[in-house]
Design a protein around this motif. Sequence first.
Motif, PDB file in Angstrom:
ATOM      1  N   THR A 139       3.590   4.030   6.027  1.00 63.70           N
ATOM      2  CA  THR A 139       5.002   3.636   5.940  1.00 63.70           C
ATOM      3  C   THR A 139       5.777   4.660   5.109  1.00 63.70           C
ATOM      4  O   THR A 139       5.332   5.056   4.026  1.00 63.70           O
ATOM      5  CB  THR A 139       5.139   2.247   5.291  1.00 63.70           C
ATOM      6  N   THR A 183       9.220  -3.559   2.867  1.00 69.14           N
ATOM      7  CA  THR A 183       8.703  -4.188   4.087  1.00 69.14           C
ATOM      8  C   THR A 183       9.696  -4.032   5.233  1.00 69.14           C
ATOM      9  O   THR A 183       9.306  -3.929   6.391  1.00 69.14           O
ATOM     10  CB  THR A 183       8.392  -5.676   3.849  1.00 69.14           C
ATOM     11  N   GLU A 215       9.195  -0.827   7.196  1.00 67.85           N
ATOM     12  CA  GLU A 215       8.107  -0.936   8.160  1.00 67.85           C
ATOM     13  C   GLU A 215       8.561  -1.634   9.442  1.00 67.85           C
ATOM     14  O   GLU A 215       8.034  -1.372  10.532  1.00 67.85           O
ATOM     15  CB  GLU A 215       6.943  -1.691   7.522  1.00 67.85           C
ATOM     16  N   LEU A 231       1.524  -3.558   3.073  1.00 67.25           N
ATOM     17  CA  LEU A 231       2.189  -2.439   3.731  1.00 67.25           C
ATOM     18  C   LEU A 231       1.143  -1.517   4.331  1.00 67.25           C
ATOM     19  O   LEU A 231       0.035  -1.389   3.789  1.00 67.25           O
ATOM     20  CB  LEU A 231       3.049  -1.637   2.746  1.00 67.25           C
ATOM     21  N   GLN A 232       1.515  -0.850   5.417  1.00 71.51           N
ATOM     22  CA  GLN A 232       0.643   0.158   6.005  1.00 71.51           C
ATOM     23  C   GLN A 232       0.759   1.466   5.205  1.00 71.51           C
ATOM     24  O   GLN A 232       1.847   1.827   4.744  1.00 71.51           O
ATOM     25  CB  GLN A 232       1.034   0.421   7.461  1.00 71.51           C
ATOM     26  N   TYR A 273       8.037   5.062   2.672  1.00 72.12           N
ATOM     27  CA  TYR A 273       8.707   4.237   1.658  1.00 72.12           C
ATOM     28  C   TYR A 273      10.000   4.876   1.158  1.00 72.12           C
ATOM     29  O   TYR A 273      10.880   4.184   0.610  1.00 72.12           O
ATOM     30  CB  TYR A 273       7.762   3.973   0.484  1.00 72.12           C
TER      31      TYR A 273
END
Length: 341
Positions: free
Chosen positions: A318, A96, A99, A314-315, A320
């Motif tokens: 993103t 997170t 993001e 989460l989008q 990661y």
Amino acid sequence: MNASTLSSTAATAGVLTICLALTASPAFSIDKISFGTDWLAEADHGGFYQALADGTYAKYGLDVEIKQGGPGAQNRALLLAGKLDFYLGTQQEQLTGVEEGIPLVDVAAFYQKNAQVILTHPDADIETFGDIARLETIYMTHGGFGAYFEWMKANFTGFRDEQFKPYNFSSAPFLADTRSAQQGLITAEPYEIERQTGKEPKIFLLADSGYAPYATMITVQQNLIDRDPDLVQRFVDASIEGWYNYLYGDNAAANVLIKKDNPEMTDGQIVYAIDKMKQYGIVDSGEALTKGIGCLSAERYKQLFDALVKVNLLQPDTDYTKAFDPRFSCKGVGMSLKERS
């Protein structure tokens, strides 16, 4: 003074000069670093205290100060502010954080299984994780409600927001309500409940029901990795050795340090926690069995990323991969220490 005496005197002076030079500059420099944990000192931090107590950090050229977390501590914020060098983070907060543009990176994962559990009364008619959905109340922190409870709702039938009641780190409400469940860590709350009631609650480890996040992560700022990757590597390697020695060697000195930092910690709680770590494979399971404690893989991050996208935490765009750096673990460091135990 004859030539022989002059030669001998000169040789002696040369040896003394060499000795003085050697004693004036140490074999290697010691790097002072600060490491902030996520809670008050406990067995969940045992490997780090072990590496401090038995000289492993010193062997790697590190002078480590462990700053415990706990109520009111802001160790993650201190890491972001540059007041700490390392922090004991969580995998989800790193994802997170990416993001949100936060430049923190996980470099090792000491809990291959997240230690989060849901507890039910020992006499309750609850046999599987899914059965918990039949209960009227689940005591959780707001963090848990916004994280793993979303996973529970997405993967099991019957869990609903109305079950949530705040958990304030007291088991009294749970103990008074037989139709309730409570969150906890496998190393902590079950022990305290058994101590109070004489009965161990039923334990449901989320990781054994499919909840896949790592926990107990070594987290650093990206700029430290860029500036001094050797320092990061030495801290990771020394901590790995500390965990092998804590779980499989003599951990008495580490436990003394834990209790010094946290005087409320008891020997019984520590013994219980270590037993549960081993019984449930919290530290030494999965890839750690073949690649070493602390192993961190891209596959596990992708797995959690997909799960968080699924529950809209989460989008999907993103990146990661910015949350972790796999170069510092999975190298088999310290595995021989287990073999010798």
